[in-house]
Design an enzyme around this catalytic site. Structure first.
Site, PDB file in Angstrom:
ATOM      1  N   SER A   1       4.762   1.306  10.193  1.00  0.00           N
ATOM      2  CA  SER A   1       5.469   1.231   8.610  1.00  0.00           C
ATOM      3  C   SER A   1       6.925   2.759   9.194  1.00  0.00           C
ATOM      4  O   SER A   1       7.964   2.960   7.961  1.00  0.00           O
ATOM      5  CB  SER A   1       4.443   1.818   7.833  1.00  0.00           C
ATOM      6  OG  SER A   1       4.044   0.585   7.604  1.00  0.00           O
TER       7      SER A   1
ATOM      8  N   CYS B   1      -5.621   5.394   5.982  1.00  0.00           N
ATOM      9  CA  CYS B   1      -4.684   4.413   5.311  1.00  0.00           C
ATOM     10  C   CYS B   1      -6.104   3.460   4.945  1.00  0.00           C
ATOM     11  O   CYS B   1      -7.121   3.779   5.027  1.00  0.00           O
ATOM     12  CB  CYS B   1      -4.041   3.461   6.013  1.00  0.00           C
ATOM     13  SG  CYS B   1      -3.908   2.204   5.268  1.00  0.00           S
TER      14      CYS B   1
ATOM     15  N   GLU C   1       1.110  -1.227   0.148  1.00  0.00           N
ATOM     16  CA  GLU C   1      -0.011   0.247   0.453  1.00  0.00           C
ATOM     17  C   GLU C   1       1.568   1.202  -0.093  1.00  0.00           C
ATOM     18  O   GLU C   1       2.054   1.621   0.869  1.00  0.00           O
ATOM     19  CB  GLU C   1      -1.103  -0.306   1.050  1.00  0.00           C
ATOM     20  CG  GLU C   1      -1.198   1.058   1.780  1.00  0.00           C
ATOM     21  CD  GLU C   1      -2.640   1.836   1.361  1.00  0.00           C
ATOM     22  OE1 GLU C   1      -3.247   1.111   0.688  1.00  0.00           O
ATOM     23  OE2 GLU C   1      -3.522   2.789   1.574  1.00  0.00           O
TER      24      GLU C   1
ATOM     25  N   HIS D   1      -6.685   2.845  12.637  1.00  0.00           N
ATOM     26  CA  HIS D   1      -6.113   3.457  12.931  1.00  0.00           C
ATOM     27  C   HIS D   1      -7.958   5.041  13.722  1.00  0.00           C
ATOM     28  O   HIS D   1      -7.716   6.092  14.242  1.00  0.00           O
ATOM     29  CB  HIS D   1      -5.886   4.902  11.513  1.00  0.00           C
ATOM     30  CG  HIS D   1      -4.450   5.020  11.372  1.00  0.00           C
ATOM     31  ND1 HIS D   1      -3.399   5.394  11.872  1.00  0.00           N
ATOM     32  CD2 HIS D   1      -3.972   3.612  10.163  1.00  0.00           C
ATOM     33  CE1 HIS D   1      -2.130   4.915  11.778  1.00  0.00           C
ATOM     34  NE2 HIS D   1      -2.800   3.623  10.185  1.00  0.00           N
TER      35      HIS D   1
ATOM     36  N   CYS E   1       2.949   0.113   4.493  1.00  0.00           N
ATOM     37  CA  CYS E   1       2.126   0.345   4.218  1.00  0.00           C
ATOM     38  C   CYS E   1       2.746   1.910   4.149  1.00  0.00           C
ATOM     39  O   CYS E   1       3.176   2.648   5.090  1.00  0.00           O
ATOM     40  CB  CYS E   1       0.399   0.508   4.685  1.00  0.00           C
ATOM     41  SG  CYS E   1      -0.566   1.000   4.465  1.00  0.00           S
TER      42      CYS E   1
ATOM     43  N   CYS F   1      -0.057   4.769   5.402  1.00  0.00           N
ATOM     44  CA  CYS F   1       0.111   4.986   6.752  1.00  0.00           C
ATOM     45  C   CYS F   1       1.248   5.815   6.813  1.00  0.00           C
ATOM     46  O   CYS F   1       1.507   6.395   7.854  1.00  0.00           O
ATOM     47  CB  CYS F   1       0.129   3.472   7.722  1.00  0.00           C
ATOM     48  SG  CYS F   1      -1.482   2.838   8.041  1.00  0.00           S
TER      49      CYS F   1
ATOM     50  N   ARG G   1       1.200  -4.460  11.698  1.00  0.00           N
ATOM     51  CA  ARG G   1       2.046  -4.215  11.286  1.00  0.00           C
ATOM     52  C   ARG G   1       3.325  -3.342  12.382  1.00  0.00           C
ATOM     53  O   ARG G   1       5.136  -3.238  12.335  1.00  0.00           O
ATOM     54  CB  ARG G   1       2.388  -3.449  10.196  1.00  0.00           C
ATOM     55  CG  ARG G   1       2.086  -3.540   8.667  1.00  0.00           C
ATOM     56  CD  ARG G   1       1.168  -2.335   7.567  1.00  0.00           C
ATOM     57  NE  ARG G   1       0.734  -2.890   7.011  1.00  0.00           N
ATOM     58  CZ  ARG G   1      -0.398  -3.044   7.044  1.00  0.00           C
ATOM     59  NH1 ARG G   1      -1.071  -2.912   7.828  1.00  0.00           N
ATOM     60  NH2 ARG G   1      -0.985  -4.012   6.159  1.00  0.00           N
TER      61      ARG G   1
ATOM     62  N   CYS H   1      -5.236  -0.917   6.691  1.00  0.00           N
ATOM     63  CA  CYS H   1      -5.726  -1.062   8.525  1.00  0.00           C
ATOM     64  C   CYS H   1      -6.897   0.282   8.940  1.00  0.00           C
ATOM     65  O   CYS H   1      -5.899   0.861  10.229  1.00  0.00           O
ATOM     66  CB  CYS H   1      -4.683  -0.757   9.127  1.00  0.00           C
ATOM     67  SG  CYS H   1      -3.096   0.626   9.200  1.00  0.00           S
TER      68      CYS H   1
END
Ligand code: NFE
Ligand code: MG
Length: 571
Positions: free
Chosen positions: A503, A62, A14, A69, A547, A550, A480, A65
């Protein structure tokens, strides 16, 4: 002579990630740089808003996920206002979180990462009968690997090949010397790749039972949850349970056996077993199973030493921007973090193109700024976050569920514990985490059903005093790794918001001391078999499940053109 190789974009993730490495005459990586080339703007958008809306905005950081968030945005405000949601709400959030993790982990293993390990072209020459027998080596009850099924899978993929187009399997380095599975093993994994497309839909539906939709569920609110009618409906609860069972079955009979199969086959592949990346491993408690019980606990490990786990002191978290495209370079605690862009562009350099030729092109300004990702640090040190960190810390802490699952994995795969601290281990611990979560979710479900019998409350009452200043945070663990959101509320609105994302930790550029994050560190010393096919780099980076949406979570509100992407449809 050294050479610069650029991999941009890293696909099957992503967001937009670019990796540049400098290799020596033996194609061994000497320097590595990872940078995000795309900018988005949620931290700035949240400012000035009603704190009750923050979670709905932060979930837009994102598309993967989203729930992470969302929950983080809600919990940070609850923490600021001193709210404890009722147990029903907490457990409902746990069930939704499980759906998120299971969805994320199976999609990563099959759709995003599998082609780094599985050679699809090789699967087409497999003997289906032999492959069907092979599947029994990794589980007593194989999933979708009967000989007829495997023949059907081969025919399906062969139809793509005959059309001269590999469809979703295009653009991989098939035939690369570091692929280690036999044609039959490749075919087993391919069948599960296709099955996962169906199973991921089931777990997305499970999220939507309580969340109304997926992605971007809607039922969390500051103080609790709003899915009251679903919680009071035995039919809805039963539907969630059925879906969870189906997905847990896939995890246990397809995902986990495939991991064991790959673990054995890749046990001696140097490019995946030798390097942990950043050896400092950080995680935070997550998955509340009852009033005072958490599935995973917090802690960190220094320098890969599993004999000691340290307590996390959140005051020691900072983000800095020496090599990131932001104005203030200095390390700041996230309560005081700043997000003011300062794009300085790329520079001219000699690089190696996809055909192995030396060409002039644009490259990272490695002496200056080269990423939209900030550099988070704990006590001034980079940290690795993610399933590897979460499982290693919890194993070292003696978390019973984690110890049992890891020991079982080591027994089944015949790998030593040291193998966990590697690229292979990063991929393995994600599956082990999924297995532990799937199992524990049944417990959380039962606890919720029991609690609903004695208590129907789903939301706590609270007030926001516009004359008071508040600050609060969420710190937890998402697919992650460790995620934190930090907020200040002044005059009844958000005064500052900072998200420090998994990330961002792992894909961090270098800091003022010249020390990079885990993506960069894990590439140092890597030998690349063929610079025209840098599969080893992609496999390592994919093992983090990057990601980048993110990691940067900001956008250009003026609509300026920040980058141009050209796609050649004929290549
Ligand atoms: Ni966009 Fe995310 C997760 C968060 S990123 S997927 O998990 O937070 O590291
Ligand atoms: Mg941030």
């Amino acid at each position: 002579m050294t050479k610069r190789i650029i991999v941009d974009p890293i696909t099957r993730i992503e967001g937009h990630l670019r990796v540049e490495v400098i290799v020596d005459e033996n194609n061994v990586v000497k320097e590595a740089y990872s940078g995000s080339t795309l900018w988005r703007g949620i931290e700035t958008i949240v400012k000035g808003r009603d704190p009750r809306d923050a979670g709905f905005l932060t979930q837009r950081i994102c598309g993967v996920c989203t729930f992470s968030h969302y929950k983080a945005g809600i919990v940070a405000v609850e923490d600021a206002l001193g709210i404890t949601p009722p147990l029903n709400a907490i457990l409902t959030r746990t069930l939704m979180n499980s759906a998120l993790f299971l969805h994320d982990h199976i999609v990563h293993f099959y759709q995003l990462h599998a082609l780094d390990w599985v050679d699809i072209v090789s699967a087409l020459s497999a003997d289906v009968k032999k492959a069907s027998d092979e599947a029994f080596k990794y589980t007593e009850v194989p999933f979708a690997t009967g000989a007829d099924k495997l023949l059907e899978v081969q025919k399906k993929v062969k139809a793509f090949v005959d059309k001269g187009n590999l469809g979703p399997f295009a653009n991989a380095y098939y035939g690369h010397p570091t692929y280690r599975l036999s044609p039959e093993q490749n075919l087993i994994a391919l069948s599960h790749y296709l099955e996962c497309l169906r199973v991921q839909r089931i777990i997305a539906q499970a999220m939507a039972i309580f969340g109304a939709k997926q992605p971007h569920p809607q039922s969390l609110t500051v103080g609790g949850v709003t899915c009251v009618m679903d919680l009071l409906s035995p039919a809805r609860l039963g539907e969630y349970l059925e879906k969870l069972k189906e997905v847990a079955d896939f995890v246990n009979r397809a995902y986990y056996p495939d991991l064991i199969m790959a673990g054995k086959a890749y046990a001696n592949e140097a490019s995946v077993i030798n390097d942990v990346g950043v050896p400092n491993l950080l995680t935070y408690k997550e998955f509340q199973l009852g009033a005072n019980e958490w599935l995973f606990e917090s802690g960190y490990i220094k320098n890969g030493d599993l004999s000691k786990v340290y307590e996390v002191d959140e005051a020691l978290i900072t983000e800095e921007a020496t090599h990131s495209w932001y104005k203030n370079d200095k390390p700041l605690h996230p309560y005081d973090g700043e997000t003011e862009p300062n794009y300085t562009g790329l520079v001219d350099a000699d690089t190696i193109d996809g055909k192995g030729n030396l060409v002039h092109s644009k490259a990272f300004d490695t002496q200056g700024k080269y990423s939209w990702i900030k550099a988070p640090r704990y006590n001034g040190e980079p940290m690795q976050v993610g399933p590897l960190a979460n499982i290693a810390v919890n194993y070292a802490k003696g978390n019973k569920r984690v110890v049992a699952a890891v020991d079982q994995f080591l027994k089944d795969s015949n790998l030593p514990i040291s193998a966990v601290l590697s690229t292979l281990g990063r991929t393995a611990t994600r599956c082990v985490e999924a297995k532990i979560i799937a199992e524990a979710t049944f417990e959380a479900f039962n606890n919720l059903v029991e609690n609903l019998k004695i208590d129907e409350s789903t939301c706590a009452k609270y007030q926001i005093d516009p004359n008071k200043s508040y600050k609060g945070r969420y710190i937890g663990n998402v697919p992650r790794g460790m995620l934190s959101h930090w907020c200040r509320i002044e005059n009844g609105v958000i005064a500052n918001w900072q998200a420090v994302v998994p990330s961002t930790w792992n894909a961090s550029p270098k800091d003022a001391k010249g020390v990079g994050g885990s993506y960069e560190q894990c590439l140092i010393g890597l030998k690349i078999a063929d610079v025209k096919q840098p599969l080893e780099i992609i496999r390592k980076i994919h093992s983090y499940d990057p990601c980048i949406a993110c990691a940067v979570h900001v956008m250009d509100t003026k609509g300026n053109n920040l980058s141009e992407y050209k796609i050649n449809l004929n290549s």
